[in-house]
Every structure is written in structure tokens, then in C-alpha cells.
Design a protein around this motif. Sequence first.
Motif: not given
Length: 838
Positions: A747-771
Motif C-alpha cells: 500500500p502507498m499513501y501520502s498527503m500534501d498541504i499548500s497555502l497561497a496568498k494573492m497581493i495584486g499581481k503577486w502570488s506567494f505559495n508555500a507547500s509541504l509535500n508528503d507531510v
Amino acid sequence: MNKLFSLLLFTFFSLNALAQVPAGGNKGMMNAMKDIRGRVYGTLIDAKTKKPVEFASVTVLWWNKDSLIGGALANGNGEFNVENLPPMGSFRLRATQIGYKTFETKIFIKIPDKLEQDLGNIPLELDEKLLNEVEITAEKNTVVMSIDKRTYNVDKDLSTRGGTAVDVMKNVPGVTVDAEGNAQLRNQSPIIFVDGRPTTMSLQQIPADQIDRIEIITNPSVKYDASATGGILNIILKKNLKPGYNGMAMAYVGTGDRYGGMLNLNVKEGKWNFSATYHYNQAINQPKGYTKKINKDSASGRELSYYNSENKTHSKNMFNFGKLGVDYSINNRNTLSLNSMIMGGKFLTSDRMNYVFEDSLHTDTKTGLQLNDQHAAFQNYNTQLLWRKTFPKQGKELTADMSYNFNTSKNGYLFNNSSEFPTSQALYQTNAGTNRANQYVFQIDFTNPIGEVKKFEAGAKVFYKQTLTVNDASVAINSQDSYTLDPYTTNHYVINEMINAAYVNYSDSLFWGINYQAGLRFESSMYNANVTDKNIQFSYNYPTSAEDLMKSVFPAVYFSKKFENNNEWQLNFTRKIKRPHFFQLMPVRMFSDPQNYRIGNPLLKPEFQNIGELNYNKTFTKGSYLGSLYTRYEEQPITDVAYPAPGDTNNVLISTTVNGKNSLRYGMEHTFKRTFFKKLDATLNANLFYITIRGQIDPSNSFVVENKGWAYNTKAVLSYRFPKQWTLQVNGNYESPRIQLLGKTLPMYSMDISLAKMIGKWSFNASLNDVFNTRRMGTMYYTPYYDQELSRRRETRYVRFTVTYMFGKMDASIFKRAKQMRGGDQQQGNQDGLDFGR
């Protein structure tokens, strides 16, 4: 009186312009007119709810032709503003948005009373036919489901930013990814398309930020290759269609020495459209793996000996991706497109494996260490020329394209296998390999709608590929000794492959509102391989006789019926072919570790599959559901097996590929998409399937093995929109054990979490892969001779932070305006020069 006043005012502007220019006559007047520009503005609303229609496209065209004058996007309140329009003339204003009918009206601009116009509230009516295939929400959905395919919109997936197509496929409903980064669709290997055409690129070579969407086609029609037994994953790259310029700059950094960036620029004016992209990324992974093997007496089942190994790998991957594209509209109905892509990369891998042999009492009989170092590099060049012609009849289209792909790669390996107990002994092996491949594809397709339902389609395709590979292997007892050629693993070979295809497809209606589509595809295939250093040749051709003719014909039929309240059913049947590839056919040894090696089977035959699906699609106001029942009957399935080497006392296993007796698979898949509380989007997917497979595992005897059982995989994507443009996304998946001919997967299992913020034309994204650091692949084999468990993984848990900046301007005359500015600067320079001379 008004006409007279307009005439007088226009004369005043003209005389004033002439007064500002010492000489030049009409030229001076035209220069003055350039400063007078028209403007139209208004608000787009839903015709039924009267609410604003967000982000619709508004364009202004000449009244009697489709030449673009200007355009704009409506904002979040439905308001639009189109500026820099000519000061006089008749035009058409067109407003489009997904889910709505196209709105078009005639407008007049003239000096001075209609130079700026408020068009008021413009109502857009819902397109009920289109809404059966798309979700009705205020923004682009992550998953759009229809009866014949699913579409996964990548730009809505936060966890893939800064990644590759491998990261994208992990989140696509119904798709799984193995330890090597290969995608599977319903436990089958799909064909990877890029922009509707097969590609030689791997998923790891395609930047995720260049992907617009993924189309998932589980049972393709005769328009597609008959070899698409596992379906098709069509990767649609981003392309600019808006006038003016726009682009994106992206950079990311992460743990594991992960960093990269991308710059994308699109420019469109008039008949020309240009696009350019460059992307770089690199990453370091340090995964671990293991192998556990129990050798048994085949008669009594008694355990005779044991083998255990542990792997520690350090790998560094670097990729470059560049793309240039040019589109030219010859006229309203003929377009030429030229696209070129350049890819390159390096792989630096060091693998350390400690191994132990034990007797039946678990006493060490031999211990050792194997070091594997790999240095590999590749370059891939692709060029495509596409011609598209449309006709006055809507939907009638003719396309023809030619593509050329050149791939070259170099591989260098150093293997050091040293035993430490009971005696110290070492064996060194080097491999130096080069590969060059040239691929040519020509394809032509024609579509002709005969009526509202009737449609005729036809096309042809020619595919040719030549591959030249040189792999030289040498061995030595220690690092100071001279190396001698190893004839077992040294291989020089040339492969020529050609497939010619043609198809016809016809659509019509029957009775009770049932529509059908029936098609037939014919494919002739030629495969010839020559191992030049061993004077070994093997090949296959279809068809070679009248008996093989039916094996080259692939029919497909589809039935569909739409009901009230956005319900639709579809039933389809197709026949496909799965051709063996070179490494499955090549009858030479390919070593992997002291207890395993692989050899091809030149007697391997193509596998034929008969596939059926029953699909149901239901669209709700806030979501949709797609359910599928599917089955496939596989004739002489191509199956991987392993058996003890004949006469070998060291319990070495031979891995090879054989044609199984038969294989039956069936299952069901469910995908559910729903928006809760206007802020939470949930996509749930579950695939449950049953496999029965029978095969002969040892070519030296007639012993037949059968294995069968149920398996399933699930996937969930949750996205929540917080105030102030914060978005949280959670991705999770689970794959249960599934049977193979001689065992099952772990068996195989996993989870990812991401958080994003938009400020005008800017996008900021943080992600944790395979928590939880659990994403690993494994297999267990059970045979009368041995039991074996192995586990591998491609990457480990990591964190990535991505920053994206989007820029652009809607401008239908960007080149003309730049030329005018340069002309103005030159004119000013000449004037300055005259002044200086005086």
C-alpha cells in the motif's frame, strides 16, 4: 444644426493641428488625429440574476471584418473599459465568457459627441448546452467533468507551483504515480500527449507552471492511436490569445537544495502571436529502499536461505526547458503555427547498497557492499509546423501538421561490488552509453458537420522513428587493473519503427434522442531491431497475412443519451493494441544486483485489449458527479515475471516478460466535485477494480499461475478560500495493495498541504509535500521457489516556497505604437540636429 456644429468642430481640430506643424499638410493633420482616441465602457451582468459577470473578455472589431481593434477584461464587478479606439468608424463589440452565449452589438464612434460611450448594463444569457459540460461557478474550477473526458485545471492547484508534470499527475483524479515518476490511469499506462500530439518528453521534463490543463481520456476514439490501451493524458500548455503583451516571472526555493525559476512572455498583435518561455529547476533527493528475500524448497516449502539489502541513494537532478512559438493568421480561415521546444538535463546519482546472505539459521554466509554511481545527461529538440483551415460552415475544419523530434543522451555508470565476508573480493564494472533518436510524424485530420447531430471525420498519420544505442560495459577485479570488455552487458543496437494509420468516424442520432458515434481505425506496424555487436535480429510486422488483417483493424462505437436536469449516460466499446518495446524484446542480460538480472523475450507478441465503459454524468448547481463502470479483456497480455536461473546454485532470479494466457479486469470509478459554503471546494475520487490474470512464468515448463483479487485507490483535494485572498489546499491519496501475476504491491499513501496568498499581481505559495514521509512504492512476490519484498521511493518529504509575478497589458497595437514612438524619437532627433546646426 448638430451636423453643422460637428463639421465646424472637426474643422477647428484640423486647423489647430495644422497650426502646430510648420509643414507637412495632411501628414500633420494625421499626427494630430493620433492624439484623439475613442473609448467605450459598460457593465456585464447575468441576464437572469442581474449579478455582475466577472472576468469576461470584451473585444472591439471592425464592423465588416474580424480585425481586432482593442479589448479588455471585465473586473470583479463586471465593469469593462476599452480605450485607444479610432476616433471615427463603425465597429462591433463582442463579449464572451465560459457558460454564456456570445454577445455582439454594433457601435459607432465619431467626433465629438460619440467619442466616449457608456453602453450601460449588457445582459449575458446562459448557454444551457455548454453548461452541461462545465461547472457553473464564478471562477475556473480545478476539475471540469464531461461525458467523454475530464479536465484538470492546473493553475488552480497550489501544490504544483514550482514543480513538474509529475507533481501535477499526483493530484489528477483517477491517476496514480509510481516510484519512477510514471503515471498510471486505472492501473494502466496511458500515452502522454502534449497539445494533442504524442510526445517523447517524460513527465519530469515538463514544468508544471507551463501547463494550463490536463485532459483525461479513459477510452479514446479512433481519432487517437490504437496503442492508447491505458487511455490518454493530454497536457495542454499555456498559450496567449489576448492582444497586447502578458507574461509571468516565477522563482522558488525549497529544502533538499531545490530551487528554480521561470520567465514566460507572450505578445500578440494583429495577425501575429509570439510566445517564449524558459524554465530551470533542480533538486536533491536522498531516498532509502530495501530488498528482503527468502529462498525456499519448491517441494516442501522449507526456508533454505535469506538475502537482505538496504539502499541509500543521493541523487541530483537538473532540468532546462525552453519554448518558442509563432502563430500567423494568413486570413480569417487559415492559420500557421510554428513551435519549437528545447529540453536538457543532468542526473547525478550515487547509490550505496549493503547486502547480507544468511543460511537457514540466519547465520551470515556472505556480506558485501555495492556502490553505483551514475552520470547521465540528455537533450531533446522538438519542432512542429501546424496548418489549420476553417470554413464558413461552423465546425468544419482541416488541420495538417508535421513534427520532428531529436533526442540524444549519454550515460556513464560505475559499479563496485565488494564482498567483505568470508573473503574480501571486489568486482568493478563500468558502463558508457550513448543514445540518438530521430522521430518524424505527419498527421492530417478533417471534420465536417453535416447537420446539427451528424458529423463525418477522417484522418491519416505516418510515424517513423530510428534509434541508435551504444552501451559498452567493462569489468575489472580491482580499481587498479585494466578493464576488459564484458560481452554479456555490452550492446550496440539499431531500431527502426514505423506505423501507418487511417481512420473514419461518423456521428448521428438513432431514436429516443440517443446519439451514436461509430468509427474504424486501421494501423499497419513495422518493428525491426538489430543488435549489431551480437548479430542478433528480431522484428514483427502487422499485418503480414490475411489472418493478421483483423488484428490491424480497431473499431470503436459510442452511444449517449441526455436527460432532463443535466443528466447524461454514455456506453462505449473499443479495441486496442499494446506493442512490446525494445527492452521487453532484447534477448541480452541487464544486471541490477547480485540476486537479480533482466533479459528480454524476442518471442513476445502484441497484446490486444477489448474495452467497455458505461458512464453517467450529473451536473448540479454547485458541483457535479461522474460515475463509470468499466471492463477490459486482455488477449495474450504482456506480463513481467521472475524465476530462478536454471542450474544456478546462488538463487539468482531472472526477470523477463511473457504473454499471459488471458486477463480480465473490471471496476468502477466515482468522481464527485462540490462547493460548500461558497468557500470550500472538495473533489473526491475513488477507483475500485478487480483483476484476474493467468500466465506461464517459466519458459522451460508449462506450469501456469493464476492470481486474482480486488484493489482500490482514493484521492481527495480540499481547497478553502479565506478572506483577504488567502487559500489553503490539502491533497491526500491512498493506494491499496493490488495483485500481480506472482504477488502484490504494497500500500502507498501520502498527503500534501499548500497555502497561497494573492497581493495584486503577486502570488506567494508555500507547500509541504508528503507531510508524513510515507510516499513509497513496494512489491511482494510469492512463488514456490522464493518470497521477496522490495521497497523503493523517488523522493522524500520537502518544503517549497514559490513567488510569482504576473504582468501584461491589453493593447491591440503594441508593435505599431512602438514603431510610432521610434519614429517620433527619430523625428525629434533630426529636429534637434537642425537646431544644433543653426
